[in-house]
Design an enzyme around this catalytic site. Structure first.
Site, PDB file in Angstrom:
ATOM      1  N   ASP A   1       0.849  -1.196   0.000  1.00 18.79           N
ATOM      2  CA  ASP A   1       0.000   0.000   0.000  1.00 18.79           C
ATOM      3  C   ASP A   1       0.892   1.255   0.000  1.00 18.79           C
ATOM      4  O   ASP A   1       1.765   1.389   0.871  1.00 18.79           O
ATOM      5  CB  ASP A   1      -0.874  -0.059   1.264  1.00 18.79           C
ATOM      6  N   HIS A   2       0.676   2.139  -0.953  1.00 23.67           N
ATOM      7  CA  HIS A   2       1.423   3.411  -1.038  1.00 23.67           C
ATOM      8  C   HIS A   2       2.941   3.243  -1.026  1.00 23.67           C
ATOM      9  O   HIS A   2       3.638   3.900  -0.235  1.00 23.67           O
ATOM     10  CB  HIS A   2       1.020   4.377   0.097  1.00 23.67           C
TER      11      HIS A   2
ATOM     12  N   ASP B   1       3.021   4.716  -5.601  1.00 19.23           N
ATOM     13  CA  ASP B   1       2.299   5.969  -5.387  1.00 19.23           C
ATOM     14  C   ASP B   1       3.194   7.142  -5.769  1.00 19.23           C
ATOM     15  O   ASP B   1       3.970   7.642  -4.961  1.00 19.23           O
ATOM     16  CB  ASP B   1       1.860   6.054  -3.917  1.00 19.23           C
TER      17      ASP B   1
ATOM     18  N   GLY C   1      -7.651   8.298   7.414  1.00 24.72           N
ATOM     19  CA  GLY C   1      -7.844   8.572   8.842  1.00 24.72           C
ATOM     20  C   GLY C   1      -9.292   8.872   9.173  1.00 24.72           C
ATOM     21  O   GLY C   1     -10.181   8.671   8.344  1.00 24.72           O
TER      22      GLY C   1
ATOM     23  N   HIS D   1      -9.407   5.001  -1.884  1.00 28.53           N
ATOM     24  CA  HIS D   1      -8.639   5.038  -0.627  1.00 28.53           C
ATOM     25  C   HIS D   1      -9.418   5.837   0.415  1.00 28.53           C
ATOM     26  O   HIS D   1     -10.392   6.515   0.092  1.00 28.53           O
ATOM     27  CB  HIS D   1      -7.279   5.696  -0.872  1.00 28.53           C
ATOM     28  N   GLY D   2      -8.968   5.773   1.650  1.00 22.59           N
ATOM     29  CA  GLY D   2      -9.577   6.576   2.707  1.00 22.59           C
ATOM     30  C   GLY D   2     -11.049   6.258   2.896  1.00 22.59           C
ATOM     31  O   GLY D   2     -11.862   7.148   3.138  1.00 22.59           O
TER      32      GLY D   2
ATOM     33  N   SER E   1     -12.647   4.333   5.219  1.00 21.58           N
ATOM     34  CA  SER E   1     -13.231   4.272   6.566  1.00 21.58           C
ATOM     35  C   SER E   1     -13.957   5.580   6.832  1.00 21.58           C
ATOM     36  O   SER E   1     -13.413   6.655   6.555  1.00 21.58           O
ATOM     37  CB  SER E   1     -12.128   4.121   7.630  1.00 21.58           C
TER      38      SER E   1
ATOM     39  N   ASP F   1      -8.467   0.948   6.504  1.00 22.56           N
ATOM     40  CA  ASP F   1      -7.479   0.792   7.567  1.00 22.56           C
ATOM     41  C   ASP F   1      -8.043   1.306   8.898  1.00 22.56           C
ATOM     42  O   ASP F   1      -8.168   0.559   9.877  1.00 22.56           O
ATOM     43  CB  ASP F   1      -6.190   1.547   7.208  1.00 22.56           C
ATOM     44  N   THR F   2      -8.432   2.582   8.919  1.00 13.77           N
ATOM     45  CA  THR F   2      -8.845   3.220  10.178  1.00 13.77           C
ATOM     46  C   THR F   2      -9.941   2.447  10.920  1.00 13.77           C
ATOM     47  O   THR F   2      -9.875   2.304  12.150  1.00 13.77           O
ATOM     48  CB  THR F   2      -9.301   4.667   9.877  1.00 13.77           C
TER      49      THR F   2
HETATM   50  P1  13P Z   1      -8.581   4.653   5.844  1.00 10.63           P
HETATM   51  O1  13P Z   1      -7.588   4.509   6.967  1.00 10.63           O
HETATM   52  O2  13P Z   1      -9.196   6.003   5.812  1.00 10.63           O
HETATM   53  O3  13P Z   1      -9.545   3.537   5.818  1.00 10.63           O
HETATM   54  O4  13P Z   1      -7.728   4.568   4.469  1.00 10.63           O
HETATM   55  C1  13P Z   1      -7.095   3.374   4.132  1.00 10.63           C
HETATM   56  C2  13P Z   1      -6.291   3.509   2.903  1.00 10.63           C
HETATM   57  O5  13P Z   1      -6.617   4.226   1.983  1.00 10.63           O
HETATM   58  C3  13P Z   1      -5.078   2.687   2.799  1.00 10.63           C
HETATM   59  O6  13P Z   1      -4.391   2.925   1.611  1.00 10.63           O
HETATM   60  O1  G3H Z   2      -2.930   4.880   3.492  1.00 10.05           O
HETATM   61  C1  G3H Z   2      -2.609   4.865   4.662  1.00 10.05           C
HETATM   62  C2  G3H Z   2      -2.859   3.661   5.477  1.00 10.05           C
HETATM   63  O2  G3H Z   2      -3.895   3.893   6.375  1.00 10.05           O
HETATM   64  C3  G3H Z   2      -1.595   3.230   6.163  1.00 10.05           C
HETATM   65  O3  G3H Z   2      -1.253   4.083   7.194  1.00 10.05           O
HETATM   66  O4  G3H Z   2       1.159   4.592   6.876  1.00 10.05           O
HETATM   67  O5  G3H Z   2       0.068   4.741   9.153  1.00 10.05           O
HETATM   68  O6  G3H Z   2       0.482   2.518   8.074  1.00 10.05           O
HETATM   69  P1  G3H Z   2       0.204   3.966   7.863  1.00 10.05           P
HETATM   70 ZN    ZN Z   3      -4.482   4.927   0.916  1.00 10.48          ZN
END
Ligand code: 13P
Ligand code: G3H
Ligand code: ZN
Length: 284
Positions: free
Chosen positions: A82-83, A104, A181, A208-209, A211, A232-233
């Site tokens: 991821d990224h 990315d 986040g 992405h993002g 949550s 993720d969040t």
């Molecule tokens: P969130 O933490 O907002 O769910 O985003 C996750 C994400 O985009 C990981 O690449």
């Molecule tokens: O895109 C971001 C993900 O939520 C990963 O976050 O870099 O804190 O592991 P992190």
């Molecule tokens: Zn992301």
């Protein structure tokens, strides 16, 4: 089962009109929760690790944990970077066994983003490893940015077409108003922009993002062509809720299993909920 390529999962999702959940992991309990949820839902799943997760857990630990997890279930599991922000990071992940990577280059000028994405694809494709790229800036949850500034960071549909044609990338992460986040206000997604991008770009789109984005907005985005949804969040929140609840019940607990076990159950529940929302339940 051996780890699978993300493009293969997204191709089926595209044909059948659903999205595959991509869930971030940082340790064993998170990996276990994600595969347990996907197995219970009979859903294909993407487990992803950020550079921060790799720094925390170790590259080899992430790969081995996910390989063991994939071997213990009957559903297809992909391991995705991821990224990834450097060519070196992406190469390292490929060498250690990731089945998919994200390069990315969204902070780079367009020509440099195209160049680095092409360079990654040249190596990844012959190895059967899928590649995701990003165009536009997804950003954090700074809600003090004014709307015109926000829109300047959004993905330009024509630029997306140019980017995809120039690179031949497998999937594309776009910026349409989501942020990584916890959201401070209600996220406002630019669905018109998504529609235009989807008209011009024929590959699967990644959100992405995700949550904190209302369920109906996620479903609308999937109807408009989003095929991979990153979470993720929500997993972090569930993990910490499990920990806090367990400690609230027994503040002097000294057995980590009595705290991490409930945390794992909380995470499994939220991942199952998301899989159902994305429509990938029963699609394994
Ligand atoms: P969130 O933490 O907002 O769910 O985003 C996750 C994400 O985009 C990981 O690449
Ligand atoms: O895109 C971001 C993900 O939520 C990963 O976050 O870099 O804190 O592991 P992190
Ligand atoms: Zn992301």
């Amino acid at each position: 089962m051996p780890l699978v390529n993300v493009d293969v999962l997204l191709k089926k999702a595209e044909a059948e009109g659903y999205a595959v959940g991509a869930f971030n992991c940082n340790n064993m309990e998170i990996v276990q929760a994600i595969v347990a949820a996907a197995e219970a839902e009979k859903a294909p799943v993407i487990i992803q690790a950020s550079q921060g997760a790799i720094k925390y857990a170790g590259l080899n630990y992430i790969v081995k944990l996910v390989e063991v997890a994939a071997d213990s279930v009957s559903i297809p599991v992909a391991l995705h970077l991821d990224h990834g922000t450097s060519f070196e990071q992406v190469l390292k992940c490929m060498r250690f066994g990731f089945s998919s990577v994200m390069i990315d280059g969204s902070k780079l000028p367009l020509d440099e983003n195209i160049a680095i994405t092409k360079k990654v694809i040249e190596i990844a494709r012959p190895l059967g490893i899928s590649v995701e790229a990003e165009l536009g800036k997804i950003g954090g949850t700074e809600d003090d940015i004014i709307v015109s500034e926000k829109e300047a960071m959004f993905t330009d549909p024509q630029e997306a077409k140019t980017f995809v044609e120039a690179t031949g990338v497998g999937s594309l992460a776009i910026a349409i108003g989501t942020a990584h986040g916890q959201y401070k206000g209600k996220p406002e997604l630019d669905f018109e922009r998504l529609k235009k991008i989807k008209e011009l770009v024929k590959i699967p789109i990644v959100l992405h993002g995700s949550s904190g984005v209302p369920d109906e907005d996620i479903q609308k985005a999937i109807q408009l062509g989003v095929r991979k949804v990153n979470i993720d969040t929500n997993i972090r929140e569930a993990f910490m809720k499990g920990v806090k609840d367990a400690l609230a019940q027994k503040p002097n607990e000294i057995d980590p299993r009595k705290v991490l076990g409930p945390a794992r159950e909380e995470m499994t529940a939220i991942v199952r909920e998301k899989i159902r929302l994305f429509g990938s339940s029963g699609k394994a």
